[in-house]
Design an enzyme around this catalytic site. Structure first.
Site, mmCIF file in Angstrom:
data_model
loop_
_atom_site.group_PDB
_atom_site.id
_atom_site.type_symbol
_atom_site.label_atom_id
_atom_site.label_comp_id
_atom_site.label_asym_id
_atom_site.label_seq_id
_atom_site.Cartn_x
_atom_site.Cartn_y
_atom_site.Cartn_z
ATOM 1 N N GLY A 1 0.830 -1.199 0.000
ATOM 2 C CA GLY A 1 0.000 0.000 0.000
ATOM 3 C C GLY A 1 0.862 1.244 0.000
ATOM 4 N N GLN B 1 3.275 9.892 0.753
ATOM 5 C CA GLN B 1 4.540 9.172 0.954
ATOM 6 C C GLN B 1 5.534 9.424 -0.183
ATOM 7 O OE1 GLN B 1 2.310 5.322 2.019
ATOM 8 N NE2 GLN B 1 4.247 5.105 3.109
ATOM 9 N N CYS C 1 5.539 -0.111 7.469
ATOM 10 C CA CYS C 1 5.192 1.004 6.583
ATOM 11 C C CYS C 1 6.425 1.367 5.773
ATOM 12 C CB CYS C 1 4.754 2.197 7.439
ATOM 13 S SG CYS C 1 4.364 3.667 6.485
ATOM 14 N N LEU C 2 6.241 1.628 4.481
ATOM 15 C CA LEU C 2 7.376 1.980 3.632
ATOM 16 C C LEU C 2 8.051 3.276 4.102
ATOM 17 C CD1 LEU C 2 5.932 1.086 0.102
ATOM 18 C CD2 LEU C 2 7.636 -0.183 1.421
ATOM 19 N N HIS D 1 -4.834 2.008 7.557
ATOM 20 C CA HIS D 1 -3.426 2.435 7.676
ATOM 21 C C HIS D 1 -3.144 3.532 6.638
ATOM 22 C CE1 HIS D 1 1.079 1.533 8.024
ATOM 23 N NE2 HIS D 1 0.995 2.280 6.925
ATOM 24 N N GLU D 2 -3.578 3.289 5.398
ATOM 25 C CA GLU D 2 -3.310 4.262 4.326
ATOM 26 C C GLU D 2 -4.117 5.543 4.540
ATOM 27 O OE1 GLU D 2 -0.812 3.796 2.514
ATOM 28 O OE2 GLU D 2 -0.578 1.684 3.008
ATOM 29 N N HIS E 1 -2.434 7.954 6.708
ATOM 30 C CA HIS E 1 -1.402 8.765 6.049
ATOM 31 C C HIS E 1 -1.997 10.078 5.538
ATOM 32 C CE1 HIS E 1 2.194 6.313 6.024
ATOM 33 N NE2 HIS E 1 1.557 5.259 5.558
HETATM 34 NI NI NI Z 1 2.304 3.301 5.617
#
Ligand code: NI
Length: 174
Positions: A46, A51, A94-95, A136-137, A140
């Site tokens: 995701g 991000q 998370c990235l 989660h997304e 962000h």
């Molecule tokens: Ni994330």
């Protein structure tokens, strides 16, 4: 399509609140294509536009990647209509928080509305891992990271570690 740079914590941009998209045009689709390619390359399941430094309410997800099979999902301006009282726990990463993982409780089901890749209005009822990923997304988009749900001590430790890693990386690049 092009790969974009994924921002990592600590970074003030990740804490920005993203703004709604006015409509899905060619530029937005190009951004979604880039986000998807960047997410697959990372690899991740995701990614939110913030991000890659773009404060727009756009998310891409693919939680069913299997040997060359891709099932990308695009969510533009997602909104939660309803979420369950029942919680479920997944170990999240998370990235933008590389190498760190923690168990996070979130509602087990969520019902959302959004615009898809072509700008069509859609609704979806998600549960389990998909529901967790969507939430989660969506966090962000509000400038929230999963580490914000941890104790202050744990969060501080993680941020310190990430800052140190960043400095080391910068040293190599220079
Ligand atoms: Ni994330």
């Amino acid at each position: 399509m092009a790969l974009r740079k994924i921002l990592t914590e600590p970074n003030k941009i990740l804490r920005q609140k993203s703004i709604p998209v006015e409509g899905v045009d060619k530029d937005m689709q190009k951004l979604m294509d880039d986000m998807l390619e960047t997410m697959y390359a990372a690899p991740g399941i995701g990614l939110a536009a913030i991000q890659v430094g773009v404060p727009k309410r756009i998310i891409v997800l693919d939680i069913q990647q299997k040997e060359g099979q891709k099932n990308p999902l695009f969510f533009v301006n997602p909104e939660i209509i309803e979420k369950s009282k029942n919680l479920t726990t997944y170990e999240e990463g998370c990235l933008s928080v590389p190498g760190q993982f923690a168990e996070i409780d979130r509602p087990d089901q969520c019902h959302i509305k959004y615009l898809d890749y072509d700008g069509n209005k859609k609704e979806m009822k998600a549960e389990g891992m998909l529901a967790t990923c969507i939430q989660h997304e969506m966090d962000h988009l509000e400038g929230i990271l999963f580490i914000d749900y941890l104790s202050k001590l744990k969060k501080t430790m993680i941020i310190k570690k990430l800052s140190k890693q960043k400095k080391e990386l910068e040293r190599i690049v220079v």
